[in-house]
Design a protein around this motif. Sequence first.
Motif, PDB file in Angstrom:
ATOM      1  N   UNK A 101       0.777  -1.157   0.109  1.00 11.00           N
ATOM      2  CA  UNK A 101      -0.025   0.162  -0.053  1.00 11.00           C
ATOM      3  C   UNK A 101       0.980   1.192  -0.048  1.00 11.00           C
ATOM      4  N   UNK A 102       0.294   2.260  -0.685  1.00  9.26           N
ATOM      5  CA  UNK A 102       1.294   3.567  -0.542  1.00  9.26           C
ATOM      6  C   UNK A 102       1.223   4.077   0.516  1.00  9.26           C
ATOM      7  N   UNK A 103       2.424   4.568   0.942  1.00  7.51           N
ATOM      8  CA  UNK A 103       2.919   5.271   2.227  1.00  7.51           C
ATOM      9  C   UNK A 103       2.448   6.652   2.299  1.00  7.51           C
ATOM     10  N   UNK A 104       2.158   7.081   3.653  1.00  4.46           N
ATOM     11  CA  UNK A 104       1.999   8.443   3.824  1.00  4.46           C
ATOM     12  C   UNK A 104       3.069   9.189   4.140  1.00  4.46           C
ATOM     13  N   UNK A 105       3.215  10.469   3.918  1.00  2.47           N
ATOM     14  CA  UNK A 105       3.981  11.337   4.578  1.00  2.47           C
ATOM     15  C   UNK A 105       3.374  12.761   4.828  1.00  2.47           C
ATOM     16  N   UNK A 106       4.264  13.686   5.324  1.00  2.00           N
ATOM     17  CA  UNK A 106       3.570  14.782   6.056  1.00  2.00           C
ATOM     18  C   UNK A 106       2.566  15.606   4.993  1.00  2.00           C
ATOM     19  N   UNK A 107       1.763  16.337   5.500  1.00  2.00           N
ATOM     20  CA  UNK A 107       0.710  17.229   4.732  1.00  2.00           C
ATOM     21  C   UNK A 107       1.227  18.190   4.130  1.00  2.00           C
ATOM     22  N   UNK A 108       2.078  18.932   5.245  1.00  2.38           N
ATOM     23  CA  UNK A 108       2.859  20.212   4.635  1.00  2.38           C
ATOM     24  C   UNK A 108       1.817  21.246   4.997  1.00  2.38           C
ATOM     25  N   UNK A 109       2.607  22.544   4.989  1.00  2.00           N
ATOM     26  CA  UNK A 109       1.742  23.819   5.371  1.00  2.00           C
ATOM     27  C   UNK A 109       0.907  24.586   4.509  1.00  2.00           C
ATOM     28  N   UNK A 110       0.970  23.780   3.235  1.00  2.00           N
ATOM     29  CA  UNK A 110       0.341  24.837   2.111  1.00  2.00           C
ATOM     30  C   UNK A 110      -0.747  24.142   1.295  1.00  2.00           C
ATOM     31  N   UNK A 111      -1.411  23.145   1.875  1.00  2.00           N
ATOM     32  CA  UNK A 111      -2.398  22.749   1.087  1.00  2.00           C
ATOM     33  C   UNK A 111      -3.531  23.792   1.328  1.00  2.00           C
ATOM     34  N   UNK A 112      -4.578  23.790   0.406  1.00  2.00           N
ATOM     35  CA  UNK A 112      -5.704  24.731   0.357  1.00  2.00           C
ATOM     36  C   UNK A 112      -6.916  23.875  -0.068  1.00  2.00           C
ATOM     37  N   UNK A 113      -8.087  23.919   0.686  1.00  2.00           N
ATOM     38  CA  UNK A 113      -9.369  23.158   0.483  1.00  2.00           C
ATOM     39  C   UNK A 113      -9.850  23.748  -0.763  1.00  2.00           C
ATOM     40  N   UNK A 114     -10.698  23.265  -1.532  1.00  2.00           N
ATOM     41  CA  UNK A 114     -11.250  23.779  -2.757  1.00  2.00           C
ATOM     42  C   UNK A 114     -10.882  23.994  -3.820  1.00  2.00           C
ATOM     43  N   UNK A 115      -9.496  23.483  -4.253  1.00  2.00           N
ATOM     44  CA  UNK A 115      -8.999  23.479  -5.547  1.00  2.00           C
ATOM     45  C   UNK A 115     -10.042  23.161  -6.591  1.00  2.00           C
ATOM     46  N   UNK A 116      -9.918  23.673  -7.822  1.00  2.00           N
ATOM     47  CA  UNK A 116     -10.843  23.331  -8.875  1.00  2.00           C
ATOM     48  C   UNK A 116     -10.833  21.739  -9.322  1.00  2.00           C
ATOM     49  N   UNK A 117     -11.816  21.211  -9.666  1.00  2.00           N
ATOM     50  CA  UNK A 117     -11.904  19.974 -10.349  1.00  2.00           C
ATOM     51  C   UNK A 117     -11.547  20.177 -11.702  1.00  2.00           C
ATOM     52  N   UNK A 118     -10.786  19.566 -12.276  1.00  2.00           N
ATOM     53  CA  UNK A 118     -10.228  19.546 -13.636  1.00  2.00           C
ATOM     54  C   UNK A 118     -10.503  18.362 -14.363  1.00  2.00           C
ATOM     55  N   UNK A 119     -10.692  18.367 -15.746  1.00  2.00           N
ATOM     56  CA  UNK A 119     -10.783  17.319 -16.470  1.00  2.00           C
ATOM     57  C   UNK A 119      -9.544  16.628 -16.602  1.00  2.00           C
ATOM     58  N   UNK A 120      -9.357  15.287 -16.919  1.00  2.00           N
ATOM     59  CA  UNK A 120      -8.348  14.358 -16.745  1.00  2.00           C
ATOM     60  C   UNK A 120      -7.242  14.856 -18.020  1.00  2.00           C
ATOM     61  N   UNK A 121      -6.003  14.988 -17.676  1.00  2.00           N
ATOM     62  CA  UNK A 121      -5.253  15.520 -18.537  1.00  2.00           C
ATOM     63  C   UNK A 121      -4.935  16.865 -18.604  1.00  2.00           C
ATOM     64  N   UNK A 122      -5.598  17.885 -17.797  1.00  2.00           N
ATOM     65  CA  UNK A 122      -5.665  19.401 -17.996  1.00  2.00           C
ATOM     66  C   UNK A 122      -4.392  19.919 -17.160  1.00  2.00           C
ATOM     67  N   UNK A 123      -4.026  21.181 -17.383  1.00  2.00           N
ATOM     68  CA  UNK A 123      -2.649  21.591 -17.064  1.00  2.00           C
ATOM     69  C   UNK A 123      -3.080  22.365 -15.785  1.00  2.00           C
ATOM     70  N   UNK A 124      -2.147  22.045 -14.768  1.00  2.00           N
ATOM     71  CA  UNK A 124      -2.378  22.918 -13.596  1.00  2.00           C
ATOM     72  C   UNK A 124      -1.526  24.109 -13.430  1.00  2.00           C
ATOM     73  N   UNK A 125      -0.592  24.072 -14.067  1.00  2.00           N
ATOM     74  CA  UNK A 125       0.665  25.347 -14.164  1.00  2.00           C
ATOM     75  C   UNK A 125      -0.050  26.416 -14.907  1.00  2.00           C
ATOM     76  N   UNK A 126      -0.416  27.573 -14.020  1.00  2.00           N
ATOM     77  CA  UNK A 126      -0.922  28.810 -14.814  1.00  2.00           C
ATOM     78  C   UNK A 126      -0.047  29.816 -15.058  1.00  2.00           C
ATOM     79  N   UNK A 127       0.933  29.834 -14.547  1.00  2.00           N
ATOM     80  CA  UNK A 127       1.902  30.833 -14.661  1.00  2.00           C
ATOM     81  C   UNK A 127       2.742  30.926 -15.713  1.00  2.00           C
TER      82      UNK A 127
END
Length: 287
Positions: A101-127
């Motif tokens: 089974x895939x192992x966990x690691x720390x969440x980190x401080x920069x997760x944000x709830x509510x990120x947009x649902x995107x179509x499979x294969x979409x681009x997430x880098x916007x800059x």
Amino acid sequence: MTDASNINYFTEAGSVEAVNARVGDETNPRLREVMESLVRHLHAFAKDVHLTQEEWGVAIDFLTRTGKMCDGNRQEFILLSDVLGLSMLVDAINNRRPSGATENTVLGPFHVEGAPVRAMGDEISLDGKGESCLFEGRVLALDGKPVAGAKLDVWCDNAEGYYDVQQPDIQPKWNNRGVFVTGADGTYAFRGIRPVSYPIPDDGPVGQMLGALGRHPNRPAHMHFIVSADGYETVITHTFVADDKWLTSDAVFGVKSSLLTKMEPGESGDTIWKSNFDFVLNAVRKD
């Protein structure tokens, strides 16, 4: 008259017994267990190193300054827990999984709830910065069957090593973030950038402590994932770029060998890199 022989007066040898004897009879059992153990270990530490009053004062000042660095955007105490390996230890204790089974690691401080649902294969880098990368793979059960309807919440830093929430006036909102949902075949794919390594905030007491210990503040390059599906344990993890120079000295001890992923050359002109990683979920126990 009180029998003085039955009183737990404080002594160096009997310090633990004197303190733990003050715990009230009606105390919550779990709170009692935790606090009594804390007192035992804390007193043992002080005796082991023969802690001086000057050193105790430095520790109190360090903790005070650490608290003053905490606000709605920064949690210096969590950072302290991270660099001492405590965050990863607590995560490991609470997320034991069977082999495969895939192992966990720390969440980190920069997760944000509510990120947009995107179509499979979409681009997430916007800059438009960074080296393009295709992230793909499958979400599977331990028996190898694909998991349909699995949600992958993904995020990473930009090409300069900053998350969008660290630069709200510079980066587009939701830069390098997205949510993807698998179909019947359990596959996922999205386009982003090859993550880069970056330092944790080191301008406060925790950074000063790292410097005094001869430690660096750097984290190896990684992509964050939260993978969840009905009937399975949620996985909070990263995939780490396998040739990153900070892998064996991650400032927060988050690297696990099972989470390394090779960056292969991309297969199309607009994709420089490709990262393939399969997530294997453990079914929730049914009591």
